[in-house]
Design a protein around this motif. Structure first.
Motif, PDB file in Angstrom:
ATOM      1  N   THR A   3     -21.002  -3.377   7.438  1.00  0.00           N
ATOM      2  CA  THR A   3     -19.252  -2.863   7.402  1.00  0.00           C
ATOM      3  C   THR A   3     -18.970  -2.337   8.805  1.00  0.00           C
ATOM      4  OG1 THR A   3     -20.103  -0.632   6.645  1.00  0.00           O
ATOM      5  CG2 THR A   3     -19.483  -2.231   4.978  1.00  0.00           C
ATOM      6  N   ARG A   4     -17.766  -2.237   9.023  1.00  0.00           N
ATOM      7  CA  ARG A   4     -17.075  -1.504  10.187  1.00  0.00           C
ATOM      8  C   ARG A   4     -15.960  -0.975   9.732  1.00  0.00           C
ATOM      9  NH1 ARG A   4     -15.288  -6.517  13.981  1.00  0.00           N
ATOM     10  NH2 ARG A   4     -17.258  -6.734  13.573  1.00  0.00           N
ATOM     11  N   ARG A   5     -15.362   0.281  10.448  1.00  0.00           N
ATOM     12  CA  ARG A   5     -14.246   1.004  10.224  1.00  0.00           C
ATOM     13  C   ARG A   5     -13.295   0.534  11.239  1.00  0.00           C
ATOM     14  NH1 ARG A   5     -13.879   5.686   7.157  1.00  0.00           N
ATOM     15  NH2 ARG A   5     -16.268   5.689   6.968  1.00  0.00           N
ATOM     16  N   ILE A  23     -14.349  -2.390   6.089  1.00  0.00           N
ATOM     17  CA  ILE A  23     -14.420  -3.809   5.665  1.00  0.00           C
ATOM     18  C   ILE A  23     -15.732  -4.362   6.024  1.00  0.00           C
ATOM     19  CG2 ILE A  23     -11.724  -4.288   5.669  1.00  0.00           C
ATOM     20  CD1 ILE A  23     -12.489  -5.617   8.479  1.00  0.00           C
ATOM     21  N   SER A  24     -15.928  -5.672   5.567  1.00  0.00           N
ATOM     22  CA  SER A  24     -17.176  -6.317   5.883  1.00  0.00           C
ATOM     23  C   SER A  24     -17.288  -6.679   7.092  1.00  0.00           C
ATOM     24  CB  SER A  24     -17.095  -7.660   5.046  1.00  0.00           C
ATOM     25  OG  SER A  24     -18.084  -8.358   5.338  1.00  0.00           O
ATOM     26  N   ASP A  25     -18.298  -6.931   7.849  1.00  0.00           N
ATOM     27  CA  ASP A  25     -18.382  -6.961   9.294  1.00  0.00           C
ATOM     28  C   ASP A  25     -18.576  -8.848   9.480  1.00  0.00           C
ATOM     29  OD1 ASP A  25     -18.973  -6.031  11.829  1.00  0.00           O
ATOM     30  OD2 ASP A  25     -21.148  -6.344  11.743  1.00  0.00           O
ATOM     31  N   PHE A  26     -18.250  -9.408   8.256  1.00  0.00           N
ATOM     32  CA  PHE A  26     -18.248 -11.005   8.348  1.00  0.00           C
ATOM     33  C   PHE A  26     -16.939 -11.517   7.856  1.00  0.00           C
ATOM     34  CE2 PHE A  26     -22.556  -9.168   7.649  1.00  0.00           C
ATOM     35  CZ  PHE A  26     -23.187 -10.108   8.527  1.00  0.00           C
ATOM     36  N   CYS A  27     -16.497 -12.617   8.510  1.00  0.00           N
ATOM     37  CA  CYS A  27     -15.360 -13.270   8.385  1.00  0.00           C
ATOM     38  C   CYS A  27     -15.311 -13.684   6.784  1.00  0.00           C
ATOM     39  CB  CYS A  27     -15.084 -14.569   9.031  1.00  0.00           C
ATOM     40  SG  CYS A  27     -13.798 -15.570   8.747  1.00  0.00           S
ATOM     41  N   PRO A  28     -13.958 -13.379   6.156  1.00  0.00           N
ATOM     42  CA  PRO A  28     -13.989 -13.645   4.755  1.00  0.00           C
ATOM     43  C   PRO A  28     -13.700 -15.349   4.296  1.00  0.00           C
ATOM     44  CG  PRO A  28     -12.001 -12.539   5.259  1.00  0.00           C
ATOM     45  CD  PRO A  28     -12.996 -12.731   6.527  1.00  0.00           C
ATOM     46  N   LYS A  29     -13.445 -16.085   5.343  1.00  0.00           N
ATOM     47  CA  LYS A  29     -13.234 -17.473   5.420  1.00  0.00           C
ATOM     48  C   LYS A  29     -14.680 -18.363   5.671  1.00  0.00           C
ATOM     49  CE  LYS A  29      -8.479 -17.381   6.454  1.00  0.00           C
ATOM     50  NZ  LYS A  29      -7.721 -16.292   7.029  1.00  0.00           N
ATOM     51  N   CYS A  30     -15.285 -17.720   6.668  1.00  0.00           N
ATOM     52  CA  CYS A  30     -16.560 -18.563   6.842  1.00  0.00           C
ATOM     53  C   CYS A  30     -17.985 -17.998   6.895  1.00  0.00           C
ATOM     54  CB  CYS A  30     -16.388 -19.565   8.021  1.00  0.00           C
ATOM     55  SG  CYS A  30     -16.626 -18.450   9.520  1.00  0.00           S
ATOM     56  N   ARG A  34     -17.733 -11.291  12.515  1.00  0.00           N
ATOM     57  CA  ARG A  34     -16.605 -10.863  13.076  1.00  0.00           C
ATOM     58  C   ARG A  34     -16.841 -10.470  14.438  1.00  0.00           C
ATOM     59  NH1 ARG A  34     -13.760  -8.026   7.624  1.00  0.00           N
ATOM     60  NH2 ARG A  34     -12.095  -9.612   7.478  1.00  0.00           N
ATOM     61  N   GLY A  35     -15.756 -10.333  15.427  1.00  0.00           N
ATOM     62  CA  GLY A  35     -15.723 -10.085  16.846  1.00  0.00           C
ATOM     63  C   GLY A  35     -15.777  -8.534  16.898  1.00  0.00           C
ATOM     64  N   PRO A  36     -16.393  -8.081  17.980  1.00  0.00           N
ATOM     65  CA  PRO A  36     -16.553  -6.710  18.268  1.00  0.00           C
ATOM     66  C   PRO A  36     -15.246  -5.843  18.211  1.00  0.00           C
ATOM     67  CG  PRO A  36     -17.081  -7.817  20.183  1.00  0.00           C
ATOM     68  CD  PRO A  36     -16.855  -8.922  19.198  1.00  0.00           C
ATOM     69  N   VAL A  37     -15.154  -4.748  17.736  1.00  0.00           N
ATOM     70  CA  VAL A  37     -13.856  -3.925  17.498  1.00  0.00           C
ATOM     71  C   VAL A  37     -13.468  -3.323  18.947  1.00  0.00           C
ATOM     72  CG1 VAL A  37     -12.725  -2.070  16.367  1.00  0.00           C
ATOM     73  CG2 VAL A  37     -14.087  -3.697  15.208  1.00  0.00           C
ATOM     74  N   GLU A  38     -12.317  -3.592  19.268  1.00  0.00           N
ATOM     75  CA  GLU A  38     -11.882  -2.835  20.599  1.00  0.00           C
ATOM     76  C   GLU A  38     -10.406  -2.147  20.322  1.00  0.00           C
ATOM     77  OE1 GLU A  38     -11.233  -5.978  23.292  1.00  0.00           O
ATOM     78  OE2 GLU A  38     -13.339  -6.785  23.322  1.00  0.00           O
ATOM     79  N   HIS A  39      -9.875  -1.313  21.169  1.00  0.00           N
ATOM     80  CA  HIS A  39      -8.760  -0.533  21.159  1.00  0.00           C
ATOM     81  C   HIS A  39      -7.806  -1.320  21.359  1.00  0.00           C
ATOM     82  CE1 HIS A  39      -5.977   2.165  22.789  1.00  0.00           C
ATOM     83  NE2 HIS A  39      -6.079   2.813  21.722  1.00  0.00           N
ATOM     84  N   GLY A  40      -6.535  -1.298  20.904  1.00  0.00           N
ATOM     85  CA  GLY A  40      -5.495  -2.039  20.721  1.00  0.00           C
ATOM     86  C   GLY A  40      -4.131  -1.355  20.427  1.00  0.00           C
ATOM     87  N   SER A  73      -9.646  -4.429  -2.265  1.00  0.00           N
ATOM     88  CA  SER A  73     -10.313  -4.754  -3.367  1.00  0.00           C
ATOM     89  C   SER A  73     -12.142  -4.907  -3.128  1.00  0.00           C
ATOM     90  CB  SER A  73     -10.052  -6.386  -3.437  1.00  0.00           C
ATOM     91  OG  SER A  73     -10.629  -6.948  -2.303  1.00  0.00           O
ATOM     92  N   ASN A  74     -12.563  -4.085  -1.934  1.00  0.00           N
ATOM     93  CA  ASN A  74     -13.966  -4.495  -1.668  1.00  0.00           C
ATOM     94  C   ASN A  74     -14.636  -3.055  -2.412  1.00  0.00           C
ATOM     95  OD1 ASN A  74     -13.727  -2.318   0.385  1.00  0.00           O
ATOM     96  ND2 ASN A  74     -13.962  -3.598   2.002  1.00  0.00           N
ATOM     97  N   GLY A  75     -13.927  -2.116  -2.899  1.00  0.00           N
ATOM     98  CA  GLY A  75     -14.450  -1.016  -3.478  1.00  0.00           C
ATOM     99  C   GLY A  75     -15.366  -0.027  -2.483  1.00  0.00           C
ATOM    100  N   LEU A  76     -14.974  -0.124  -1.124  1.00  0.00           N
ATOM    101  CA  LEU A  76     -15.401   0.882  -0.206  1.00  0.00           C
ATOM    102  C   LEU A  76     -14.381   1.966   0.178  1.00  0.00           C
ATOM    103  CD1 LEU A  76     -17.216  -1.579   2.130  1.00  0.00           C
ATOM    104  CD2 LEU A  76     -18.220  -0.429   0.274  1.00  0.00           C
ATOM    105  N   ASN A  77     -13.275   1.854  -0.346  1.00  0.00           N
ATOM    106  CA  ASN A  77     -12.154   2.590   0.361  1.00  0.00           C
ATOM    107  C   ASN A  77     -11.606   3.570  -0.771  1.00  0.00           C
ATOM    108  OD1 ASN A  77     -11.979   1.580   3.111  1.00  0.00           O
ATOM    109  ND2 ASN A  77     -12.057  -0.157   1.946  1.00  0.00           N
TER     110      ASN A  77
END
Length: 83
Positions: A3-5, A23-30, A34-40, A73-77
């Protein structure tokens, strides 16, 4: 489960707010990682807010609305405000 926060901007009809969710660390579509989290930044009118951003190597785009629905919906929050 990997997972990632992330901190995202959530927009509703009446209010915009920031929330941090898991959320999951993996793309829900494929299913690829997922790519690395950055500040934006996200903008609420003229106010700049700090958010998490990432670019998925698979090319799928994670819109914050979709990420918020995933987090709901993922039960982690369950303890996260505004869920």
């Amino acid at each position: 489960m990997d997972t990632r926060r992330v901190t995202i901007m959530v927009r509703t009809k009446t209010v915009d707010f920031l929330t941090t969710v898991i959320i999951s660390d993996f793309c829900p579509k494929c299913g690829k990682r997922r790519g690395p989290v950055e500040h934006g930044f996200a903008y609420d009118g003229s106010i700049r807010k700090d958010v998490s951003v990432w670019e998925n190597p698979c090319g799928h785009v994670d819109y914050y609305g979709d990420v918020y629905r995933e987090a709901q919906s993922n039960g982690l929050n369950e303890d996260t405000p505004w869920m």
